[in-house]
Design a protein around this motif. Structure first.
Motif, short mmCIF file in Angstrom:
data_model
loop_
_atom_site.label_atom_id
_atom_site.label_comp_id
_atom_site.label_asym_id
_atom_site.label_seq_id
_atom_site.Cartn_x
_atom_site.Cartn_y
_atom_site.Cartn_z
N GLY A 43 0.77 -1.23 -0.08
CA GLY A 43 -0.09 0.14 -0.06
C GLY A 43 0.66 1.27 0.10
N GLY A 44 1.85 1.08 -0.67
CA GLY A 44 2.48 2.35 -0.63
C GLY A 44 3.76 2.43 0.54
N VAL A 45 3.69 1.55 1.34
CA VAL A 45 4.61 1.69 2.47
C VAL A 45 5.71 0.73 2.49
CG1 VAL A 45 4.73 1.52 5.04
CG2 VAL A 45 2.75 2.64 4.19
N THR A 46 6.93 0.98 2.63
CA THR A 46 8.14 0.05 2.62
C THR A 46 8.15 -0.99 3.93
OG1 THR A 46 9.26 1.32 0.82
CG2 THR A 46 10.44 -0.13 1.87
N MET A 47 8.21 -1.93 3.69
CA MET A 47 8.32 -2.86 5.00
C MET A 47 9.84 -3.48 4.98
SD MET A 47 5.45 -2.55 5.87
CE MET A 47 4.71 -3.93 6.98
N LYS A 48 10.42 -3.53 5.94
CA LYS A 48 11.61 -4.32 5.76
C LYS A 48 11.56 -5.42 6.89
CE LYS A 48 16.73 -3.24 6.60
NZ LYS A 48 17.04 -3.50 5.01
N VAL A 49 12.17 -6.62 6.21
CA VAL A 49 12.29 -7.81 7.13
C VAL A 49 13.57 -8.03 7.34
CG1 VAL A 49 12.04 -10.27 7.25
CG2 VAL A 49 10.31 -8.99 6.05
N PRO A 50 14.02 -7.55 8.60
CA PRO A 50 15.46 -7.48 9.00
C PRO A 50 15.85 -9.16 9.39
CG PRO A 50 14.23 -7.32 10.97
CD PRO A 50 13.30 -7.42 9.73
N THR A 51 17.31 -9.19 9.59
CA THR A 51 17.93 -10.54 9.82
C THR A 51 17.52 -11.19 11.01
OG1 THR A 51 19.97 -9.23 9.89
CG2 THR A 51 20.20 -11.38 8.92
N GLY A 52 17.50 -12.53 11.25
CA GLY A 52 17.13 -13.07 12.50
C GLY A 52 15.85 -13.97 12.42
N CYS A 53 15.38 -14.02 11.21
CA CYS A 53 14.16 -14.91 10.98
C CYS A 53 14.68 -16.49 10.39
CB CYS A 53 13.36 -14.45 10.05
SG CYS A 53 12.41 -12.90 10.98
N MET A 54 14.04 -17.40 10.67
CA MET A 54 14.38 -18.65 10.30
C MET A 54 13.26 -19.39 9.72
SD MET A 54 17.51 -19.37 10.49
CE MET A 54 17.96 -20.82 10.57
N PHE A 55 13.13 -19.94 8.61
CA PHE A 55 12.07 -20.75 7.97
C PHE A 55 12.33 -22.47 8.26
CE2 PHE A 55 10.00 -22.35 4.07
CZ PHE A 55 8.63 -22.15 4.15
N THR A 56 11.43 -22.67 9.08
CA THR A 56 11.56 -24.22 9.25
C THR A 56 10.42 -24.94 8.79
OG1 THR A 56 12.36 -23.60 11.42
CG2 THR A 56 11.65 -25.77 11.53
N HIS A 57 10.93 -25.95 8.17
CA HIS A 57 10.01 -26.99 7.71
C HIS A 57 10.04 -28.55 8.35
CE1 HIS A 57 9.17 -29.59 3.68
NE2 HIS A 57 8.23 -29.68 4.40
N ILE A 58 9.08 -28.82 8.84
CA ILE A 58 9.11 -30.39 9.38
C ILE A 58 8.06 -31.21 8.72
CG2 ILE A 58 8.32 -31.41 11.76
CD1 ILE A 58 8.41 -28.63 13.03
N ILE A 59 8.74 -32.41 8.58
CA ILE A 59 7.79 -33.57 8.05
C ILE A 59 8.10 -34.94 8.79
CG2 ILE A 59 9.92 -34.35 6.70
CD1 ILE A 59 8.01 -34.17 4.14
N ARG A 60 7.09 -35.66 9.07
CA ARG A 60 7.08 -37.03 9.59
C ARG A 60 6.29 -37.84 8.48
NH1 ARG A 60 4.28 -34.94 14.65
NH2 ARG A 60 5.56 -33.25 14.91
#
Length: 152
Positions: A43-60
């Motif tokens: 919506g015209g606003v710049t968003m920033k995702v900083p360092t420090g996030c992990m994407f985790t995938h679990i499967i069983r």
């Protein structure tokens, strides 16, 4: 307290999976990939995702049968107080041993902003061996992926 919970929950889950005994031949995998810093516009606003996030995938599961699958983002430090991920979705992709995609479970796009987007997928019976991947899309752009090989 919530900050500490976000950091310790993946470790507790991983420890519980290691300590859990099973009666049959079952397999499982947990993998995390760092989410790189990026900017995007909402919506015209710049968003920033900083360092420090992990994407985790679990499967069983066992063999070509997946009984549980989950993927999501956990953030710590400065990233835990950011605005998060807006217009996000998580897809699960299945490919054969020649890396040809044969099935996609596309997630719903969520317009709200969340610091910890997550999705569970229904159990799957795969027709062939290969790999199962989870992809995080933000504003329609794939930002991070995490895959597990499904073998005999």
């Amino acid at each position: 307290m919530q900050f500490a919970s976000r950091l310790t929950t993946p470790l507790i889950v991983a420890g519980a999976l290691v300590l859990t005994t099973s009666t049959g031949a079952h397999a499982g995998a947990i993998g995390s990939t760092p989410v790189r810093t990026f900017d995007y516009s909402v919506g015209g606003v710049t968003m920033k995702v900083p360092t420090g996030c992990m994407f985790t995938h679990i499967i069983r599961g066992s063999g070509k049968k997946i009984t549980y699958q989950n993927a999501g983002v956990d953030c710590g430090f400065v990233a835990a107080v950011s605005s998060g991920f807006c217009n996000w979705r998580i897809d699960f992709i299945y490919a054969d041993t020649n890396n040809r995609t044969y099935r996609t479970s596309r997630g719903r796009t969520h317009s709200e902003c969340k610091i910890d987007p997550m999705r569970n997928n229904s159990p799957q019976r795969l027709p062939r061996y290969g790999k199962a991947c989870a992809h995080l899309f933000v504003n329609g752009v794939r930002r991070v992926s995490q895959c597990h090989h499904i073998t005999k």
